[in-house]
Scaffold this motif. Structure first.
Motif, PDB file in Angstrom:
ATOM      1  N   GLU A   4       0.836  -1.195   0.000  1.00 41.78           N
ATOM      2  CA  GLU A   4       0.000   0.000   0.000  1.00 41.78           C
ATOM      3  C   GLU A   4       0.875   1.251   0.000  1.00 41.78           C
ATOM      4  O   GLU A   4       1.911   1.293   0.663  1.00 41.78           O
ATOM      5  N   GLY A   5       0.432   2.244  -0.727  1.00 43.26           N
ATOM      6  CA  GLY A   5       1.132   3.525  -0.732  1.00 43.26           C
ATOM      7  C   GLY A   5       2.099   3.692  -1.892  1.00 43.26           C
ATOM      8  O   GLY A   5       2.552   4.806  -2.178  1.00 43.26           O
ATOM      9  N   SER A   6       2.414   2.582  -2.576  1.00 39.69           N
ATOM     10  CA  SER A   6       3.329   2.705  -3.716  1.00 39.69           C
ATOM     11  C   SER A   6       2.670   3.533  -4.815  1.00 39.69           C
ATOM     12  O   SER A   6       1.468   3.465  -5.025  1.00 39.69           O
ATOM     13  N   VAL A   7       3.523   4.283  -5.510  1.00 41.98           N
ATOM     14  CA  VAL A   7       3.038   5.205  -6.536  1.00 41.98           C
ATOM     15  C   VAL A   7       3.696   4.857  -7.867  1.00 41.98           C
ATOM     16  O   VAL A   7       4.881   4.516  -7.902  1.00 41.98           O
ATOM     17  N   VAL A   8       2.922   4.944  -8.931  1.00 43.32           N
ATOM     18  CA  VAL A   8       3.472   4.832 -10.283  1.00 43.32           C
ATOM     19  C   VAL A   8       3.331   6.192 -10.945  1.00 43.32           C
ATOM     20  O   VAL A   8       2.229   6.752 -10.971  1.00 43.32           O
ATOM     21  N   VAL A   9       4.440   6.743 -11.427  1.00 45.66           N
ATOM     22  CA  VAL A   9       4.362   8.014 -12.156  1.00 45.66           C
ATOM     23  C   VAL A   9       4.968   7.834 -13.544  1.00 45.66           C
ATOM     24  O   VAL A   9       5.843   6.997 -13.738  1.00 45.66           O
ATOM     25  N   ALA A  10       4.486   8.628 -14.482  1.00 43.37           N
ATOM     26  CA  ALA A  10       5.053   8.579 -15.835  1.00 43.37           C
ATOM     27  C   ALA A  10       5.198  10.003 -16.352  1.00 43.37           C
ATOM     28  O   ALA A  10       4.392  10.879 -16.021  1.00 43.37           O
ATOM     29  N   TYR A  60       1.153  12.623 -13.924  1.00 45.12           N
ATOM     30  CA  TYR A  60       0.314  11.467 -14.206  1.00 45.12           C
ATOM     31  C   TYR A  60       0.707  10.406 -13.186  1.00 45.12           C
ATOM     32  O   TYR A  60       1.815   9.847 -13.271  1.00 45.12           O
ATOM     33  N   ALA A  61      -0.137  10.150 -12.227  1.00 44.09           N
ATOM     34  CA  ALA A  61       0.238   9.276 -11.119  1.00 44.09           C
ATOM     35  C   ALA A  61      -0.892   8.330 -10.741  1.00 44.09           C
ATOM     36  O   ALA A  61      -2.070   8.684 -10.835  1.00 44.09           O
ATOM     37  N   SER A  62      -0.520   7.129 -10.330  1.00 46.50           N
ATOM     38  CA  SER A  62      -1.493   6.171  -9.789  1.00 46.50           C
ATOM     39  C   SER A  62      -0.954   5.647  -8.471  1.00 46.50           C
ATOM     40  O   SER A  62       0.212   5.283  -8.374  1.00 46.50           O
ATOM     41  N   VAL A  63      -1.815   5.615  -7.472  1.00 51.44           N
ATOM     42  CA  VAL A  63      -1.413   5.221  -6.119  1.00 51.44           C
ATOM     43  C   VAL A  63      -2.151   3.939  -5.741  1.00 51.44           C
ATOM     44  O   VAL A  63      -3.361   3.832  -5.964  1.00 51.44           O
ATOM     45  N   ILE A  64      -1.434   3.002  -5.161  1.00 57.48           N
ATOM     46  CA  ILE A  64      -2.054   1.745  -4.721  1.00 57.48           C
ATOM     47  C   ILE A  64      -2.470   1.875  -3.255  1.00 57.48           C
ATOM     48  O   ILE A  64      -1.649   2.205  -2.399  1.00 57.48           O
ATOM     49  N   LEU A  65      -3.750   1.637  -2.993  1.00 57.04           N
ATOM     50  CA  LEU A  65      -4.264   1.719  -1.617  1.00 57.04           C
ATOM     51  C   LEU A  65      -4.934   0.395  -1.255  1.00 57.04           C
ATOM     52  O   LEU A  65      -5.540  -0.246  -2.118  1.00 57.04           O
ATOM     53  N   ARG A  66      -4.807   0.036   0.007  1.00 58.88           N
ATOM     54  CA  ARG A  66      -5.444  -1.203   0.471  1.00 58.88           C
ATOM     55  C   ARG A  66      -6.212  -0.932   1.760  1.00 58.88           C
ATOM     56  O   ARG A  66      -5.894  -1.482   2.815  1.00 58.88           O
TER      57      ARG A  66
END
Ligand code: BTN
Length: 248
Positions: A34-40, A63-69
């Motif tokens: 959780e909390g990891s981010v993907v940016v491009a 442009y970012a996507s964040v993983i949440l659990r």
């Protein structure tokens, strides 16, 4: 005391990708924390809500996507989107001094034009959320010609370039704080902040919601994140998904 940072602790950065959403889904499905981010820097097929595309020219936006659990019920997922809108509005205001408004549920507008959008995608089963991929797109230094109609960028509004790395850091810090607050104290403080940024509250609107159209006055949002609209018949309707079409 050491600060416990969750969002942005791990960042996966790409020069180019189809969509950071897809990368984040792949990572989340294989156990990424959780909390990891993907940016491009750029996306070839950035996507938005309601099947729309999100123009993502290289080196211009965030442009970012964040993983949440989160341990939330499925019905509570829209609250995560409101939380993200508040965090994004705070980051934009804090870094630029501009005054973004939130258009329900989660578009960021400046001067009535869209500057940022949020896309929440869920991986869930029955009532259980496995994970959420929270996508955030901000038009930062995007030029007029690269922007869709009725959109703007921070640089267009300010008349000068904005440091994308600083803004991204601020965004992840604000997200981290707002998410922590939401999990520890519930949604009320976030809703209060959301109301402070909300465009349209008190105004006459038209909302397209699940195959129907609701006309009336936008009065508030409730604790599920639904927009409350007082219709001309005097009833207050809770609209839980949809899009505000017209404001008068
Ligand atoms: C919307 O307003 O419709 C939501 C736009 C969300 C765009 C972001 S950019 C990063 C992430 N990757 C995508 O493909 N979409 C989201």
């Amino acid at each position: 005391m050491e600060e416990k940072i969750l969002i942005g602790k791990r960042i996966h950065a790409y020069e180019a990708t189809d969509s950071t959403m897809d990368v984040a889904h792949r990572l989340a499905a294989t156990g990424e924390p959780e909390g990891s981010v993907v940016v491009a820097e750029g996306q070839a097929r950035g996507r938005g809500r309601l099947g729309r595309s999100w123009l993502s020219p290289k080196g211009k936006g965030i442009y970012a996507s964040v993983i949440l659990r989160p341990s939330l019920r499925l019905s509570e997922a829209p609250l995560v989107t409101l939380m993200a809108a508040v965090a994004a509005a705070r980051a934009v205001h804090g870094e630029t001094g501009l005054a973004p408004e939130i258009k329900w549920p989660n578009d960021l507008l400046i001067g009535g034009k869209k500057v940022a959008g949020i896309l929440t995608e869920l991986n869930a089963e029955l009532n259980r959320i496995h994970y959420i991929v929270l996508g955030i797109g901000i038009n930062v230094n995007t030029g007029k010609r690269q922007l869709p109609a009725r959109a703007t960028s921070l640089a267009e509004e300010l008349g000068s370039r904005v440091d994308r790395a600083r803004l991204a850091r601020r965004l992840f810090t604000e997200l981290d704080q707002a998410y922590g607050q939401f999990l520890n104290r519930g949604i009320e403080p976030i809703l209060e902040a959301w109301r402070g940024f909300a465009a349209f509250l008190g105004r006459r609107i038209r909302v397209a919601a699940q195959g129907r159209v609701v006309d009336g006055q936008a009065v508030d949002i409730d604790s599920t994140g639904a927009l409350l609209v007082r219709t001309d018949a005097g009833m207050v309707e809770a609209v839980s998904a949809g899009e505000v079409l017209v404001v008068r």
